[in-house]
Design a protein around this motif. Structure first.
Motif, PDB file in Angstrom:
ATOM      1  N   ALA A   1      -0.034  -2.434  -7.145  1.00  9.55           N
ATOM      2  CA  ALA A   1       0.548  -2.613  -5.796  1.00  9.55           C
ATOM      3  C   ALA A   1      -0.671  -2.454  -4.888  1.00  9.55           C
ATOM      4  O   ALA A   1      -0.719  -3.023  -3.905  1.00  9.55           O
ATOM      5  CB  ALA A   1       1.487  -1.648  -5.651  1.00  9.55           C
ATOM      6  N   ALA A   2      -1.569  -1.709  -5.117  1.00 11.35           N
ATOM      7  CA  ALA A   2      -2.745  -1.249  -4.203  1.00 11.35           C
ATOM      8  C   ALA A   2      -3.379  -2.487  -4.243  1.00 11.35           C
ATOM      9  O   ALA A   2      -3.851  -2.874  -3.097  1.00 11.35           O
ATOM     10  CB  ALA A   2      -3.422   0.069  -4.613  1.00 11.35           C
ATOM     11  N   GLU A   3      -3.670  -3.138  -5.414  1.00 11.65           N
ATOM     12  CA  GLU A   3      -4.580  -4.318  -5.481  1.00 11.65           C
ATOM     13  C   GLU A   3      -4.008  -5.481  -4.668  1.00 11.65           C
ATOM     14  O   GLU A   3      -4.437  -6.057  -3.815  1.00 11.65           O
ATOM     15  CB  GLU A   3      -4.610  -4.844  -6.906  1.00 11.65           C
ATOM     16  N   ALA A   4      -2.602  -5.567  -4.765  1.00  6.66           N
ATOM     17  CA  ALA A   4      -1.837  -6.588  -3.886  1.00  6.66           C
ATOM     18  C   ALA A   4      -2.159  -6.256  -2.472  1.00  6.66           C
ATOM     19  O   ALA A   4      -2.149  -7.365  -1.607  1.00  6.66           O
ATOM     20  CB  ALA A   4      -0.511  -6.604  -4.357  1.00  6.66           C
ATOM     21  N   ALA A   5      -2.098  -5.116  -2.051  1.00 11.38           N
ATOM     22  CA  ALA A   5      -2.287  -4.721  -0.750  1.00 11.38           C
ATOM     23  C   ALA A   5      -3.300  -5.034  -0.124  1.00 11.38           C
ATOM     24  O   ALA A   5      -3.609  -5.920   0.973  1.00 11.38           O
ATOM     25  CB  ALA A   5      -1.912  -3.227  -0.537  1.00 11.38           C
ATOM     26  N   PHE A   6      -4.455  -4.908  -0.846  1.00 10.09           N
ATOM     27  CA  PHE A   6      -5.784  -5.206  -0.325  1.00 10.09           C
ATOM     28  C   PHE A   6      -6.074  -6.583  -0.392  1.00 10.09           C
ATOM     29  O   PHE A   6      -6.987  -7.364   0.115  1.00 10.09           O
ATOM     30  CB  PHE A   6      -6.967  -4.418  -0.897  1.00 10.09           C
TER      31      PHE A   6
ATOM     32  N   LEU B   1       0.867  -1.082  -0.028  1.00  7.65           N
ATOM     33  CA  LEU B   1      -0.048   0.126   0.084  1.00  7.65           C
ATOM     34  C   LEU B   1       1.006   1.280   0.131  1.00  7.65           C
ATOM     35  O   LEU B   1       0.427   2.285  -0.649  1.00  7.65           O
ATOM     36  CB  LEU B   1      -0.960  -0.072   1.183  1.00  7.65           C
ATOM     37  N   LYS B   2       1.993   1.047   0.717  1.00  7.72           N
ATOM     38  CA  LYS B   2       2.841   2.180   0.636  1.00  7.72           C
ATOM     39  C   LYS B   2       3.459   2.545  -0.764  1.00  7.72           C
ATOM     40  O   LYS B   2       3.361   3.671  -1.200  1.00  7.72           O
ATOM     41  CB  LYS B   2       4.086   1.895   1.815  1.00  7.72           C
ATOM     42  N   LEU B   3       3.713   1.526  -1.370  1.00  8.66           N
ATOM     43  CA  LEU B   3       4.260   1.614  -3.000  1.00  8.66           C
ATOM     44  C   LEU B   3       3.155   2.036  -3.804  1.00  8.66           C
ATOM     45  O   LEU B   3       3.311   3.084  -4.396  1.00  8.66           O
ATOM     46  CB  LEU B   3       4.550   0.251  -3.363  1.00  8.66           C
ATOM     47  N   GLY B   4       2.034   1.776  -3.297  1.00  9.51           N
ATOM     48  CA  GLY B   4       0.734   2.184  -4.371  1.00  9.51           C
ATOM     49  C   GLY B   4       0.577   3.414  -4.160  1.00  9.51           C
ATOM     50  O   GLY B   4       0.242   4.316  -5.236  1.00  9.51           O
ATOM     51  N   LEU B   5       0.614   3.870  -2.870  1.00  9.61           N
ATOM     52  CA  LEU B   5       0.326   5.234  -2.619  1.00  9.61           C
ATOM     53  C   LEU B   5       1.505   6.585  -3.227  1.00  9.61           C
ATOM     54  O   LEU B   5       1.304   7.471  -3.593  1.00  9.61           O
ATOM     55  CB  LEU B   5       0.089   5.665  -1.206  1.00  9.61           C
TER      56      LEU B   5
END
Lengths: 160, 148
Positions: free
Chosen positions: B107-112, B96-100
């Protein structure tokens, strides 16, 4: 005539946006979070019943004149333990409330495309993590201090 | 009247927003940013706890074969109960840090996905524990019934 803000228009392709996979994951996360929080509330209720019944049992035994070293020790620890357990239950209820709100708000946001619920969900998620973290820090410090206290009490006894 | 002229795979493209209504606002970004920091803290504590456990077990293992067997059992147990949630938490935080930072939807998809796995893991574990409690309670009732 061109708009003044034409060049700084929002470019959706380079911005984070909720995708179908994200929504599916959020929905499933919300379902599990709701289940966990409901079980948490039930557990907190059971713990509260246990704490109150233990206090009652100790009081009854004391009234009946039962006097054993074990019971006396438990009685002396009783008030402190009751307060400790009540604080733990209160914290668990508060954290569960954040979790429950996160779950229900996120589910509503995904189902109804509700932006207000979406923001509230993540606010509660942040609160859940923040207060869990603070509670964990307090707990770790408490255990460390308690361990040091025990060491300080036990070591001179062993040495002597 | 329903519109039947839509393509069958409409909305199935995971790279596009399927919900124009939901927006990731600056406020939500701030909540996520703070959550990633706490998640990293929890993950570090989890890894530290695992390291402490392994260290203690290695010391216990020097006491002989029984110590080794017991140590292995606890490591496998701890691996199942502590390692996986800690790993999911760590992955959630980092992705999520990477996605942001990079506005990266993948990356955000992987975070969630990792957050969902974390909750799924906790939920399944809770169901297993509740089942064990229920079986133990029934067993206790059965034994009390026999003794009466």
């Amino acid at each position: 005539m061109e708009n003044l803000d034409q060049d700084i228009s929002f470019d959706a392709s380079n911005q984070l946006a909720p995708t179908r996979e994200m929504r599916q994951n959020w929905y499933e996360t919300a379902s599990w979070a709701k289940f966990i929080s409901i079980v948490g509330f039930i557990m907190a209720g059971i713990a509260l019943l246990l704490v109150s019944s233990l206090t009652t049992i100790f009081a009854m035994l004391a009234q009946m004149g039962v006097d054993t070293p074990g019971l006396n020790l438990l009685n002396s620890l009783g008030t402190g333990m009751t307060i400790y357990m009540l604080v733990l239950v209160a914290v668990q209820v508060a954290l569960n409330l954040f979790q429950y709100r996160f779950a229900t708000r996120l589910k509503t946001a995904v189902q109804r495309t509700d932006q207000v619920a979406f923001e509230e969900a993540w606010l509660n998620f942040r609160n859940l993590f923040r207060w869990s973290g603070v509670f964990l820090i307090v707990l770790v410090v408490f255990y460390l201090v308690f361990s040091l206290y025990l060491l300080a009490v036990l070591l001179p006894t062993e040495g002597g | 009247m329903e519109d039947h002229n839509q393509p069958l795979d409409e909305g199935l493209n995971s790279n596009q927003s399927s919900s124009p209504g939901l927006q990731i606002t600056a406020r939500i970004r701030q909540f996520w940013r703070e959550s990633t920091q706490w998640a990293l803290f929890f993950a570090i504590l989890g890894f530290l706890y695992l390291a402490l456990l392994v260290f203690t077990l290695l010391q216990g293992a020097s006491s002989g074969a029984a110590g080794v067997a017991g140590g292995l059992f606890v490591i496998l147990f701890a691996g199942a109960f502590i390692f996986f949630p800690t790993w999911f938490m760590f992955q959630f935080s980092q992705k999520l840090k990477l996605g942001l930072r990079e506005e990266n939807n993948t990356a955000a998809e992987a975070a969630f996905r990792n957050l969902r796995r974390l909750y799924q893991f906790a939920g399944v574990l809770l169901i297993i524990l509740l089942s064990i409690y229920a079986i133990a309670f029934l067993f206790l009732l059965l034994m009390m019934g026999r003794n009466m």
